[in-house]
Scaffold this active site. Structure first.
Site, short mmCIF file in Angstrom:
data_model
loop_
_atom_site.label_atom_id
_atom_site.label_comp_id
_atom_site.label_asym_id
_atom_site.label_seq_id
_atom_site.Cartn_x
_atom_site.Cartn_y
_atom_site.Cartn_z
N LYS A 62 -14.29 36.64 -21.12
CA LYS A 62 -13.26 36.59 -22.23
C LYS A 62 -11.61 37.68 -21.84
O LYS A 62 -10.84 37.80 -21.53
CB LYS A 62 -13.49 37.81 -23.16
CG LYS A 62 -14.71 36.68 -24.45
CD LYS A 62 -13.40 35.64 -25.46
CE LYS A 62 -13.90 35.06 -26.22
NZ LYS A 62 -13.84 34.63 -26.93
N SER A 315 -21.49 34.54 -19.53
CA SER A 315 -20.84 34.23 -20.04
C SER A 315 -20.25 35.89 -19.86
O SER A 315 -19.24 36.00 -20.14
CB SER A 315 -19.89 33.53 -21.21
OG SER A 315 -21.29 34.44 -22.37
#
Length: 514
Positions: A62, A315
């Protein structure tokens, strides 16, 4: 009016490539390693590669999208400050990026956000405001404050600059291994999947890009089915990083056009993938971080893929430590390395020995039984498997052939969440009883509030709650309830605002608790 960064609507792939190349993400982001998973590669008969986005300063991809957008703001926007809504990784990416650029940031987070995530935002220099019980309510508050104080809202996924920032990951993949056959990407709001898919298909279109969703928050699948983004009524929060009710408009446009396929996986499969990552590369992934690997494993099995080079994105690794207990309990089921079954045998000498001989030298992972004076006893047992469901079916058939009754509980959620801890809770006296499962947001005092709002008008005959370290608590409760009072009770439950289901007819209840 809420301030956004202006952008070209519906950029083409070449424009996305241009934005990615001009992005300043590497002022803060790392070029993360692409590692081979040797054990899993051998087991799955494919070369399995993991892109280690858990190695970023905020332990998640992110940071790429957040910094790409924040660094591109003009001086007026930077001086006014920024705001966003998030319960996890986006919050940390925004806080870290803003602090690096000397910008004031405010992150609105749901009130039940785990303390470790709030503290992480503070450690990166961000201010927090806890508001609402979920992301959607937090976002409404953030949008209101953005308008009121002229702050720039930083969307978590649905913006071309954010998407292009995430797309820098695709360029790294191609530079690290240009011979990939497929790339598996987790999908929440769709920003990462869109960014990777649009650039991969522009630069090397023969590489397949597969999106992976949790079955509890499959908003992209719902959008693809409807032909437009739709809001899910409810999302599960185990894979909290992808628990998005609705994909973005721009992310949907790109995913619909450039993703080759989408697959969904359940929580047990995610737990198994977390274990695989730990055993192979010693990474401790959060559930959404292991989502892509879980999807890859399912995809390989579904389409009999063999001999390919397959990459997946780890992720994120911002996990609540207490979640590991739940993950540890469920990973063997997700990998089909364990079977949970209920066996009924006569309460007489020699029955237990006869039954145990059927199992042979198989490893027993769990065994629950209590004598209750009846003619038959029920045993809750876990068995380690070497050959998955085929071996489980052989065991069950052998038990049946020997005259014992058996129920397969491996896919029974009530059994896995509650009954395995409640074998001694059998009812000894006849009672008009109904059993319900509940979910409620976890926060200090949440269980007390749940009990209080449940009311005092009905006798509680059974109650089981166990904290798994997740954002939602699970309760199994029984009530002494006559047929005449049933409708009144259902009306009361509807007013509580909690998710609930009547599970009285679940077969495991009849076996162990009746």
């Amino acid at each position: 009016m809420t301030k956004y960064q202006s952008y070209i609507h519906n950029p083409c792939p070449a424009e996305y490539l241009k934005i990615s190349l001009r992005s300043h993400v590497y002022e803060v982001a790392q070029i993360t390693p692409l590692e081979i998973m040797h054990k899993l590669s051998k087991r799955l008969k494919n070369t399995v590669l993991v892109k280690r986005e858990d190695r970023q300063p905020v332990h998640s991809f992110k940071l790429r999208g957040a910094y790409a957008m924040i660094s591109s703001l003009n001086e007026t926007q930077k001086s006014s400050g920024i705001i966003t809504a998030s319960a996890g990784n986006h919050a940390q990416g925004v806080a870290f990026s803003a602090a690096y650029l000397g910008i004031t940031s405010l992150i609105v987070m749901p009130v039940n956000t785990a303390a470790i995530k709030v503290e992480a935002v503070h450690s990166f220099g961000g201010k927090t405001l806890l508001c609402g019980t979920n992301f959607d309510e937090a976002k409404i508050k953030a949008m209101y404050l953005a308008k009121k104080y002229q702050l720039t809202f930083i969307p978590p996924f649905d913006h071309p600059t954010v998407i292009a920032g995430q797309g820098t990951l695709a360029m790294e993949l191609l530079q690290q291994d240009a011979h990939l056959d497929r790339i598996f990407v987790p999908v929440g709001g769709g920003g990462l999947a869109a960014g990777i898919a649009v650039l991969i298909k522009h630069l090397m279109p023969h590489i397949k890009v597969i999106g992976v969703e949790s079955t509890e928050s499959a908003s992209l699948c719902a959008a693809l089915s409807a032909g437009t983004p739709v809001h899910l009524q409810k999302v599960g929060l185990f894979a909290e990083g992808v628990a998005v009710r609705c994909v973005g408009n721009e992310t949907f446009r790109l995913c619909e056009k450039y993703l080759d396929d989408v697959i969904t996986v359940d929580n047990d499969a995610i737990c198994a993938a977390i274990k695989d990552l730990f055993e192979d590369v010693r990474a401790i992934a959060e559930p959404s971080g292991a989502l892509a690997l879980a999807g890859m494993k399912k995809y390989i099995q579904k389409y009999a893929i063999n001999g390919e080079r397959l990459a997946h994105i780890l992720s994120g690794a911002n996990i609540n430590f207490h979640e590991l207990r739940y993950i540890s309990e469920r990973c063997e089921l997700g990998e089909q390395r364990e079977a949970l079954i209920a066996i009924t045998i006569p309460e007489k000498k020699g029955s237990f020995l006869k039954f145990y001989k059927i199992l042979g030298k198989r490893f027993i992972t769990e065994f629950n039984y209590r004598y209750n004076g009846s003619k038959n006893i029920c045993i809750f047992i876990g068995i380690r498997l070497k050959h998955g469901s085929s071996e489980k079916n052989i065991i069950i058939q052998k038990i049946l052939t020997n005259g014992f009754k058996v129920i397969d509980l491996s896919n029974n959620e009530i059994a896995k969440l509650h009954i395995r801890y409640m074998i001694e809770a059998r009812l000894f006296h006849p009672l008009q009883e109904r059993i319900f499962s509940f979910e409620f947001p976890e926060s200090p005092g949440a269980l007390l509030k749940f009990l209080y709002t449940l009311g005092k008008n009905w006798n509680i005959s059974l109650f089981h709650y166990r904290n798994y370290g997740t954002d939602y608590g699970h309760v199994l409760a029984g009530f002494e309830l006559s047929h005449q009072k049933k409708e009144e009770f259902f009306q009361h439950l509807s007013k509580l605002g909690y998710e609930w289901r009547d599970v009285t007819t679940n077969p495991i209840f009849k076996v162990f608790l009746k």
